[in-house]
Design a protein around this motif. Structure first.
Motif, PDB file in Angstrom:
ATOM      1  N   MET A   1      38.004  36.493  31.691  1.00 24.52           N
ATOM      2  CA  MET A   1      38.683  36.827  32.924  1.00 24.52           C
ATOM      3  C   MET A   1      37.954  36.135  34.076  1.00 24.52           C
ATOM      4  N   ILE A   2      38.524  35.069  34.553  1.00 25.02           N
ATOM      5  CA  ILE A   2      37.981  34.320  35.681  1.00 25.02           C
ATOM      6  C   ILE A   2      39.148  34.077  36.616  1.00 25.02           C
ATOM      7  N   SER A   3      39.110  34.722  37.805  1.00 27.89           N
ATOM      8  CA  SER A   3      40.273  34.595  38.668  1.00 27.89           C
ATOM      9  C   SER A   3      39.959  34.842  40.136  1.00 27.89           C
ATOM     10  N   VAL A   4      40.855  34.323  40.960  1.00 24.11           N
ATOM     11  CA  VAL A   4      40.879  34.572  42.396  1.00 24.11           C
ATOM     12  C   VAL A   4      42.183  35.306  42.640  1.00 24.11           C
ATOM     13  N   ILE A   5      42.097  36.518  43.218  1.00 20.99           N
ATOM     14  CA  ILE A   5      43.281  37.359  43.377  1.00 20.99           C
ATOM     15  C   ILE A   5      43.445  37.796  44.835  1.00 20.99           C
ATOM     16  N   ASP A   6      44.631  38.269  45.176  1.00 24.61           N
ATOM     17  CA  ASP A   6      44.911  38.698  46.543  1.00 24.61           C
ATOM     18  C   ASP A   6      45.184  40.199  46.629  1.00 24.61           C
ATOM     19  N   ARG A   7      44.516  40.964  45.788  1.00 24.39           N
ATOM     20  CA  ARG A   7      44.671  42.416  45.769  1.00 24.39           C
ATOM     21  C   ARG A   7      43.328  43.046  45.398  1.00 24.39           C
ATOM     22  N   SER A   8      43.260  44.359  45.435  1.00 20.63           N
ATOM     23  CA  SER A   8      42.027  45.062  45.077  1.00 20.63           C
ATOM     24  C   SER A   8      41.583  44.700  43.669  1.00 20.63           C
ATOM     25  N   ILE A   9      40.289  44.631  43.468  1.00 16.63           N
ATOM     26  CA  ILE A   9      39.732  44.311  42.153  1.00 16.63           C
ATOM     27  C   ILE A   9      39.563  45.603  41.366  1.00 16.63           C
ATOM     28  N   ASP A  10      40.052  45.612  40.149  1.00 15.91           N
ATOM     29  CA  ASP A  10      39.875  46.748  39.249  1.00 15.91           C
ATOM     30  C   ASP A  10      38.547  46.554  38.507  1.00 15.91           C
ATOM     31  N   VAL A  11      37.502  47.195  39.018  1.00 17.37           N
ATOM     32  CA  VAL A  11      36.157  47.016  38.471  1.00 17.37           C
ATOM     33  C   VAL A  11      36.098  47.451  37.005  1.00 17.37           C
ATOM     34  N   SER A  12      36.782  48.526  36.660  1.00 19.60           N
ATOM     35  CA  SER A  12      36.756  48.996  35.272  1.00 19.60           C
ATOM     36  C   SER A  12      37.398  47.981  34.328  1.00 19.60           C
ATOM     37  N   GLU A  13      38.412  47.273  34.810  1.00 14.41           N
ATOM     38  CA  GLU A  13      39.049  46.239  33.994  1.00 14.41           C
ATOM     39  C   GLU A  13      38.094  45.057  33.768  1.00 14.41           C
ATOM     40  N   VAL A  14      37.371  44.667  34.803  1.00 12.12           N
ATOM     41  CA  VAL A  14      36.394  43.582  34.672  1.00 12.12           C
ATOM     42  C   VAL A  14      35.291  43.991  33.694  1.00 12.12           C
ATOM     43  N   LEU A  15      34.793  45.203  33.846  1.00 14.09           N
ATOM     44  CA  LEU A  15      33.760  45.704  32.945  1.00 14.09           C
ATOM     45  C   LEU A  15      34.258  45.743  31.504  1.00 14.09           C
ATOM     46  N   ALA A  16      35.452  46.247  31.282  1.00 13.61           N
ATOM     47  CA  ALA A  16      36.017  46.328  29.929  1.00 13.61           C
ATOM     48  C   ALA A  16      36.176  44.945  29.306  1.00 13.61           C
ATOM     49  N   SER A  17      36.429  43.930  30.128  1.00 17.38           N
ATOM     50  CA  SER A  17      36.669  42.583  29.598  1.00 17.38           C
ATOM     51  C   SER A  17      35.425  41.943  28.984  1.00 17.38           C
ATOM     52  N   VAL A  18      34.236  42.470  29.281  1.00 17.07           N
ATOM     53  CA  VAL A  18      33.011  41.884  28.705  1.00 17.07           C
ATOM     54  C   VAL A  18      32.374  42.781  27.644  1.00 17.07           C
ATOM     55  N   ARG A  19      32.971  43.917  27.389  1.00 21.53           N
ATOM     56  CA  ARG A  19      32.401  44.804  26.354  1.00 21.53           C
ATOM     57  C   ARG A  19      32.447  44.099  25.003  1.00 21.53           C
ATOM     58  N   ASP A  20      31.388  44.327  24.234  1.00 15.61           N
ATOM     59  CA  ASP A  20      31.249  43.682  22.929  1.00 15.61           C
ATOM     60  C   ASP A  20      30.276  44.541  22.129  1.00 15.61           C
TER      61      ASP A  20
END
Length: 147
Positions: A1-20
């Motif tokens: 997940m590498i992106s530039v967005i124009d809305r609030s960042i969902d921190v939990s979604e970013v965190l979940a994307s690196v779980r391993d």
């Protein structure tokens, strides 16, 4: 997940994307809008970006981090547009087997992003606004000049 967005960042979604399950460490950096800068009260921030170039350079930066450290997953999300006090403007998450690699890679990523990626920050105060990094090159509160 590498992106530039124009809305609030969902921190939990970013965190979940690196779980391993093989990761013993996840380093999470959240850059937020603070209420004071340069000794003045901040009302809000505004970010602009050259989107396609920023995206490409962020992807290259991530590949460089994979080459320097033994990390499992990396996610970076940067917000553009108006960002209110306390809201996240950038979130970086790095997972690795051990904490040192996650910390080192995350520090490299935020430092490189702030230095090299074409994303610009404007701070708004009660008495005007200033583009960060261009303070001496323009009249207070004016738009940056191209060229």
């Amino acid at each position: 997940m590498i992106s530039v967005i124009d809305r609030s960042i969902d921190v939990s979604e970013v965190l979940a994307s690196v779980r391993d399950t093989s990761a013993g460490a996840i380093d999470l950096f959240i850059g937020t809008t603070r209420d004071v800068s340069r000794g003045k009260k901040v009302k809000f921030l505004e970010y602009e970006a050259y989107g396609p170039m920023a995206q490409r350079q962020m992807e290259q930066m991530v590949q460089e981090a994979f080459g320097k450290w033994k990390v499992h997953k990396i996610s970076i999300v940067h917000r553009i547009g108006r960002v209110a006090l306390g809201e996240a403007s950038v979130v970086i998450a790095v997972s690795s087997a051990h904490r040192r690699e996650a910390f080192d890679a995350c520090r490299y990523l935020i430092d490189t992003l702030k230095r090299d990626i074409p994303i610009w920050k404007k701070e708004y105060f009660e008495d005007g606004a200033v583009w960060v990094g261009l303070e001496g090159s323009q009249p207070h509160g004016s738009e940056p000049r191209n060229g």
